[in-house]
Write a protein that holds these residues in place. Structure first.
Motif, PDB file in Angstrom:
ATOM      1  N   SER A 283       0.840  -1.362   0.095  1.00 49.88           N
ATOM      2  CA  SER A 283       0.169  -0.001   0.136  1.00 49.88           C
ATOM      3  C   SER A 283       0.783   1.343  -0.109  1.00 49.88           C
ATOM      4  O   SER A 283       0.676   2.327  -0.803  1.00 49.88           O
ATOM      5  N   PHE A 284       1.781   1.242   0.595  1.00 52.13           N
ATOM      6  CA  PHE A 284       2.856   2.563   0.931  1.00 52.13           C
ATOM      7  C   PHE A 284       3.371   2.669  -0.373  1.00 52.13           C
ATOM      8  O   PHE A 284       3.677   3.735  -0.815  1.00 52.13           O
TER       9      PHE A 284
ATOM     10  N   TRP B   7       5.243  15.207   2.692  1.00 51.52           N
ATOM     11  CA  TRP B   7       5.396  13.909   2.071  1.00 51.52           C
ATOM     12  C   TRP B   7       5.310  13.856   0.487  1.00 51.52           C
ATOM     13  O   TRP B   7       6.092  13.393  -0.459  1.00 51.52           O
TER      14      TRP B   7
ATOM     15  N   ILE C 200      11.149   8.097   1.745  1.00 51.90           N
ATOM     16  CA  ILE C 200      11.028   7.203   2.862  1.00 51.90           C
ATOM     17  C   ILE C 200      11.935   7.221   3.746  1.00 51.90           C
ATOM     18  O   ILE C 200      11.542   7.017   5.126  1.00 51.90           O
TER      19      ILE C 200
ATOM     20  N   THR D  76      -5.119   3.388  -1.276  1.00 55.90           N
ATOM     21  CA  THR D  76      -4.015   2.797  -0.544  1.00 55.90           C
ATOM     22  C   THR D  76      -3.495   3.793   0.670  1.00 55.90           C
ATOM     23  O   THR D  76      -2.902   3.185   1.653  1.00 55.90           O
TER      24      THR D  76
ATOM     25  N   ALA E 102      -3.111   1.242   3.849  1.00 60.27           N
ATOM     26  CA  ALA E 102      -1.785   1.154   4.575  1.00 60.27           C
ATOM     27  C   ALA E 102      -1.918   1.436   6.165  1.00 60.27           C
ATOM     28  O   ALA E 102      -1.259   0.698   6.891  1.00 60.27           O
ATOM     29  N   HIS E 103      -2.698   2.334   6.435  1.00 57.21           N
ATOM     30  CA  HIS E 103      -2.833   2.493   8.167  1.00 57.21           C
ATOM     31  C   HIS E 103      -3.641   1.370   8.580  1.00 57.21           C
ATOM     32  O   HIS E 103      -3.388   0.976   9.865  1.00 57.21           O
TER      33      HIS E 103
ATOM     34  N   ASP F 200       8.644  -2.993   8.475  1.00 55.59           N
ATOM     35  CA  ASP F 200       8.214  -1.690   7.849  1.00 55.59           C
ATOM     36  C   ASP F 200       9.459  -0.937   7.323  1.00 55.59           C
ATOM     37  O   ASP F 200       9.422  -0.141   6.318  1.00 55.59           O
TER      38      ASP F 200
ATOM     39  N   ARG G  59      10.327  -1.167   3.612  1.00 50.87           N
ATOM     40  CA  ARG G  59       9.806  -0.094   2.796  1.00 50.87           C
ATOM     41  C   ARG G  59      11.043   0.585   1.795  1.00 50.87           C
ATOM     42  O   ARG G  59      10.745   0.861   0.892  1.00 50.87           O
TER      43      ARG G  59
END
Length: 289
Positions: A7-8, A75, A88, A206, A210-211, A230, A233
């Protein structure tokens, strides 16, 4: 966590693609517009339905979303100008700023492991940004400011979660941030072309998935399992950047991210040991006296 990782990555790619046609404000507006419709549908089909969005903490929701909107702006702005992996990596400083702000605003103790995480995080950030080397870009500073915004929103979320449901928090997130993105978007409005519509839908879906996946992962597994996953990523998004955007892997960025990971793991392991000691004390048999 696999769902969160994909998703990220999909959100980062769709943000990069949309930046070719839209300003950052417009991307955030479309994301909130689709997001509020998705959350409204989820609330309508869940229990207790719309009753859960009744809140007495409108001010707290507003403060959280001002900070969160700033985090998102930094971001998505960074996605348009600097390599995906760098965005990231800088985002991974969010736990550092959260620990520091929790100490300053909530009075939480800055223990030795938290201090180690803070030092390693700042050192990793300096390695990534390399101030004075002539490579520091305004977009990187925007992402760093966004990470601080995320940290402020996390602290406010911790407070809100005591009285509000997750869907309630998400609903007000999309609803409050909708005009934040809409008003500046109207100044330079551009009707979305057809080829952008799939990316708009993807970035909105997404962002929610993601969350959701991350929250589920923390519920099902220890943080020592979730956090290292995580950090996957970074190599995954670096690979995407290399394959689709011809972005070279920047080794200072990778090393800086590893320093942040080390600091986070030191702090997490210390918190787990502390939690384990509390449980042992609680379970210890009381003396007959």
């Amino acid at each position: 966590m696999t769902g969160a990782l994909f998703s990220f990555m999909a959100m980062a790619i769709s943000g990069r693609e949309l930046s070719a046609d839209f300003t950052t404000y417009q991307i955030l507006f479309f994301r909130s517009l689709v997001g509020v419709l998705l959350i409204a549908a989820l609330i309508s089909t869940s229990r207790p339905g719309w009753l859960q969005v009744h809140t007495q903490r409108r001010g707290a929701h507003l403060l959280r979303n001002i900070a969160h909107f700033g985090g998102q702006y930094g971001w998505f702005y960074g996605l348009a100008f600097i390599p995906l992996a760098e965005v990231i990596a800088i985002e991974f400083t969010t736990p550092v700023w959260t620990a520091l702000l929790a100490c300053l605003l909530l009075g939480e103790r800055l223990t030795a492991p938290r201090l180690a995480a803070l030092v390693l995080g700042v050192a990793g950030l300096l390695l990534i940004l390399r101030p004075g080397s002539g490579t520091l870009q305004p977009a990187a500073l925007a992402v760093m400011a966004g990470a601080i915004g995320y940290a402020l929103s996390y602290i406010q979320t911790k407070s809100l979660s005591a009285t509000e449901t997750p869907l309630c928090i998400l609903f007000y997130m999309t609803l409050i941030q909708l005009p934040f993105g809409m008003v500046p978007s109207l100044l330079h409005w551009q009707t979305p072309p057809l080829h952008a519509l799939p990316w708009i839908v993807l970035v909105s879906i997404t962002a929610m998935s993601a969350h959701y996946c991350m929250a589920r992962a923390f519920r099902l597994a220890d943080a020592t399992v979730v956090v290292p996953m995580d950090f996957m990523r970074l190599p995954l998004i670096a690979l995407v950047g290399y394959l689709f955007y011809d972005e070279l892997i920047d080794w200072p960025v990778a090393l800086g991210a590893l320093m942040m990971l080390a600091g986070n793991l030191i702090n997490i392991r210390a918190e787990q040991r502390k939690s384990g000691l509390r449980q042992e004390v609680f379970k210890a048999p009381r003396s007959p006296e």
